[in-house]
Design an enzyme around this catalytic site. Sequence first.
Site, PDB file in Angstrom:
ATOM      1  N   SER A 132     -10.845  -2.101   3.525  1.00 14.66           N
ATOM      2  CA  SER A 132     -10.118  -2.232   4.787  1.00 14.66           C
ATOM      3  C   SER A 132      -9.593  -0.875   5.220  1.00 14.66           C
ATOM      4  O   SER A 132      -9.037  -0.126   4.413  1.00 14.66           O
ATOM      5  CB  SER A 132      -8.928  -3.188   4.616  1.00 14.66           C
TER       6      SER A 132
ATOM      7  N   ARG B 224       0.848  -1.221   0.000  1.00 14.56           N
ATOM      8  CA  ARG B 224       0.000   0.000   0.000  1.00 14.56           C
ATOM      9  C   ARG B 224       0.874   1.259   0.000  1.00 14.56           C
ATOM     10  O   ARG B 224       0.574   2.243   0.684  1.00 14.56           O
ATOM     11  CB  ARG B 224      -0.942   0.037   1.213  1.00 14.56           C
TER      12      ARG B 224
ATOM     13  N   GLU C 106      -5.082   3.002   6.181  1.00 18.62           N
ATOM     14  CA  GLU C 106      -4.749   2.951   4.756  1.00 18.62           C
ATOM     15  C   GLU C 106      -5.427   4.109   4.024  1.00 18.62           C
ATOM     16  O   GLU C 106      -4.975   4.553   2.982  1.00 18.62           O
ATOM     17  CB  GLU C 106      -5.259   1.582   4.280  1.00 18.62           C
TER      18      GLU C 106
HETATM   19  C1  LIG Z   1     -15.863  -2.263  -1.125  1.00 17.97           C
HETATM   20  C2  LIG Z   1     -14.405  -1.902  -1.221  1.00 17.97           C
HETATM   21  C3  LIG Z   1     -13.479  -2.922  -1.358  1.00 17.97           C
HETATM   22  C4  LIG Z   1     -12.104  -2.624  -1.458  1.00 17.97           C
HETATM   23  N1  LIG Z   1     -11.214  -3.648  -1.593  1.00 17.97           N
HETATM   24  C5  LIG Z   1      -9.898  -3.354  -1.708  1.00 17.97           C
HETATM   25  C6  LIG Z   1      -8.940  -4.412  -1.889  1.00 17.97           C
HETATM   26  O1  LIG Z   1      -9.273  -5.583  -1.989  1.00 17.97           O
HETATM   27  N2  LIG Z   1      -7.630  -4.065  -1.977  1.00 17.97           N
HETATM   28  C7  LIG Z   1      -7.206  -2.770  -1.901  1.00 17.97           C
HETATM   29  O2  LIG Z   1      -6.001  -2.519  -1.984  1.00 17.97           O
HETATM   30  N3  LIG Z   1      -8.107  -1.752  -1.737  1.00 17.97           N
HETATM   31  C8  LIG Z   1      -9.422  -2.016  -1.652  1.00 17.97           C
HETATM   32  N4  LIG Z   1     -10.320  -0.993  -1.474  1.00 17.97           N
HETATM   33  C9  LIG Z   1      -9.843   0.408  -1.415  1.00 17.97           C
HETATM   34  C10 LIG Z   1      -9.823   1.104  -2.797  1.00 17.97           C
HETATM   35  O3  LIG Z   1     -10.597   0.380  -3.718  1.00 17.97           O
HETATM   36  C11 LIG Z   1      -8.389   1.220  -3.331  1.00 17.97           C
HETATM   37  O4  LIG Z   1      -7.540   1.908  -2.433  1.00 17.97           O
HETATM   38  C12 LIG Z   1      -8.325   1.934  -4.683  1.00 17.97           C
HETATM   39  O5  LIG Z   1      -7.016   1.860  -5.163  1.00 17.97           O
HETATM   40  C13 LIG Z   1      -8.769   3.401  -4.604  1.00 17.97           C
HETATM   41  O6  LIG Z   1      -8.870   3.884  -5.954  1.00 17.97           O
HETATM   42  P1  LIG Z   1      -9.689   5.212  -6.286  1.00 17.97           P
HETATM   43  O7  LIG Z   1      -9.644   5.421  -7.748  1.00 17.97           O
HETATM   44  O8  LIG Z   1     -11.036   5.167  -5.681  1.00 17.97           O
HETATM   45  O9  LIG Z   1      -8.790   6.318  -5.567  1.00 17.97           O
HETATM   46  P2  LIG Z   1      -9.304   7.433  -4.547  1.00 17.97           P
HETATM   47  O10 LIG Z   1      -9.783   6.746  -3.323  1.00 17.97           O
HETATM   48  O11 LIG Z   1     -10.212   8.378  -5.208  1.00 17.97           O
HETATM   49  O12 LIG Z   1      -7.916   8.161  -4.240  1.00 17.97           O
HETATM   50  C14 LIG Z   1      -6.917   7.514  -3.473  1.00 17.97           C
HETATM   51  C15 LIG Z   1      -5.646   8.364  -3.523  1.00 17.97           C
HETATM   52  O13 LIG Z   1      -5.121   8.313  -4.857  1.00 17.97           O
HETATM   53  C16 LIG Z   1      -4.873   9.626  -5.329  1.00 17.97           C
HETATM   54  N5  LIG Z   1      -5.050   9.630  -6.783  1.00 17.97           N
HETATM   55  C17 LIG Z   1      -6.090   9.140  -7.494  1.00 17.97           C
HETATM   56  N6  LIG Z   1      -5.885   9.306  -8.814  1.00 17.97           N
HETATM   57  C18 LIG Z   1      -4.692   9.925  -8.944  1.00 17.97           C
HETATM   58  C19 LIG Z   1      -3.918  10.370 -10.053  1.00 17.97           C
HETATM   59  N7  LIG Z   1      -4.356  10.217 -11.314  1.00 17.97           N
HETATM   60  N8  LIG Z   1      -2.723  10.962  -9.817  1.00 17.97           N
HETATM   61  C20 LIG Z   1      -2.274  11.127  -8.545  1.00 17.97           C
HETATM   62  N9  LIG Z   1      -2.969  10.728  -7.451  1.00 17.97           N
HETATM   63  C21 LIG Z   1      -4.151  10.133  -7.649  1.00 17.97           C
HETATM   64  C22 LIG Z   1      -5.919  10.489  -4.617  1.00 17.97           C
HETATM   65  O14 LIG Z   1      -5.527  11.857  -4.609  1.00 17.97           O
HETATM   66  C23 LIG Z   1      -5.911   9.845  -3.227  1.00 17.97           C
HETATM   67  O15 LIG Z   1      -4.856  10.358  -2.446  1.00 17.97           O
HETATM   68  C24 LIG Z   1     -11.687  -1.263  -1.400  1.00 17.97           C
HETATM   69  C25 LIG Z   1     -12.630  -0.244  -1.272  1.00 17.97           C
HETATM   70  C26 LIG Z   1     -13.977  -0.555  -1.197  1.00 17.97           C
HETATM   71  C27 LIG Z   1     -14.981   0.561  -1.084  1.00 17.97           C
END
Ligand SMILES: Cc1cc2nc3c(=O)[nH]c(=O)nc-3n(C[C@H](O)[C@H](O)[C@H](O)COP(=O)(O)OP(=O)(O)OC[C@H]3O[C@@H](n4cnc5c(N)ncnc54)[C@H](O)[C@@H]3O)c2cc1C
Length: 304
Positions: free
Chosen positions: A221, A173, A292
């Site tokens: 998580s 992470r 996280e």
């Molecule tokens: C139901 C559920 C299940 C999940 N299961 C998992 C799992 O199995 N494993 C896991 O690792 N995570 C899991 N997650 C967490 C989440 O899906 C991940 O962390 C995912 O990578 C977040 O992506 P996002 O596009 O929503 O980013 P966001 O949550 O919108 O942003 C996260 C970070 O990334 C930055 N960011 C986004 N895009 C860019 C860009 N283009 N350039 C620079 N920075 C950027 C944002 O500024 C922020 O700081 C889960 C979440 C949910 C709701």
Amino acid sequence: MDDTLYHYLQHLCGATNVKRDEPLSKHTTWRVGGNAAYFVTVLDKNTLCRLISALVFLDQPYFILGLGANVLASDRGYHGVIIQLGFTEITHTDDFLYADAGATLGTVVGYARDHGLTGLEWATGIPATVGGATFMNCGAFGHSWGERVVLVDVLDRGVVKTLTANQLNFGYRHSVFMEQPYLILGVYLRLDQGDPAIINQAMTEVLAKRAGHPREPSAGSVFKRPRDGFYVGAEIEKLGLKGYRVGDALVSPAHANFIVNVGQATADDILRVLTHVQDTVAAATGVTLDPEIRLLGDFDAPVN
Ligand SMILES: Cc1cc2nc3c(=O)[nH]c(=O)nc-3n(C[C@H](O)[C@H](O)[C@H](O)COP(=O)(O)OP(=O)(O)OC[C@H]3O[C@@H](n4cnc5c(N)ncnc54)[C@H](O)[C@@H]3O)c2cc1C
């Protein structure tokens, strides 16, 4: 400045792509968060480059939001510009796949399957954009996104660059994007040739494994695993914290490392549950759990 900035954003990004006072609760999977002063969807990379240069010059804060699946947005909202990436192209040559930062992981995994490319099946069902997956180095079932990433196109203080794998600092992470103010534009992955039917079967199995996860709004998580062999969910459960509740935020009875919103939870409710879990685990085990999730906007107490 308010009106000038609004009109400038409309001019640059297109009037229908700019919103004012947009509730962040509509753009985060926890369904919490106050209003963003400006919420902009950027449809192409050139516009993004121009927008970032302008915002830096105008001294306006900005935040790139993916699906908001790992973000806790403040009840007080965000006084700057929230930027969502509307460019979503995916292409490939042989086993080399390119995806724009705004594409969703679901589309990328589906594209890979449809073109007989294996290596991403484990990511089925993770809500993310390619940008968010790369920033977080998301992972599941012993795999992580970074293991397939070979190059990343970024915007670095106004300059477009391509970073190679050894510059990405991927860890559990963790990525270089938590250390440097790079914006992720697009990502290149090296996959393997596979049979679409077998890939599809593997994806179905992954989805079945995820079926027991909580269904209420969450951010997945909440805490990172502090070390191998320390199972956060099991530890929280052992301390009787499942169901611990503040307002409509509670430790999920289905998975103790999830905090779920069962109605009208606020970011403050979620943070209070998170802090209580952190304090209780620290008192019982001596381990301070590291969240996280990423915070968006102003909070009274820092959590990470
Ligand atoms: C139901 C559920 C299940 C999940 N299961 C998992 C799992 O199995 N494993 C896991 O690792 N995570 C899991 N997650 C967490 C989440 O899906 C991940 O962390 C995912 O990578 C977040 O992506 P996002 O596009 O929503 O980013 P966001 O949550 O919108 O942003 C996260 C970070 O990334 C930055 N960011 C986004 N895009 C860019 C860009 N283009 N350039 C620079 N920075 C950027 C944002 O500024 C922020 O700081 C889960 C979440 C949910 C709701």
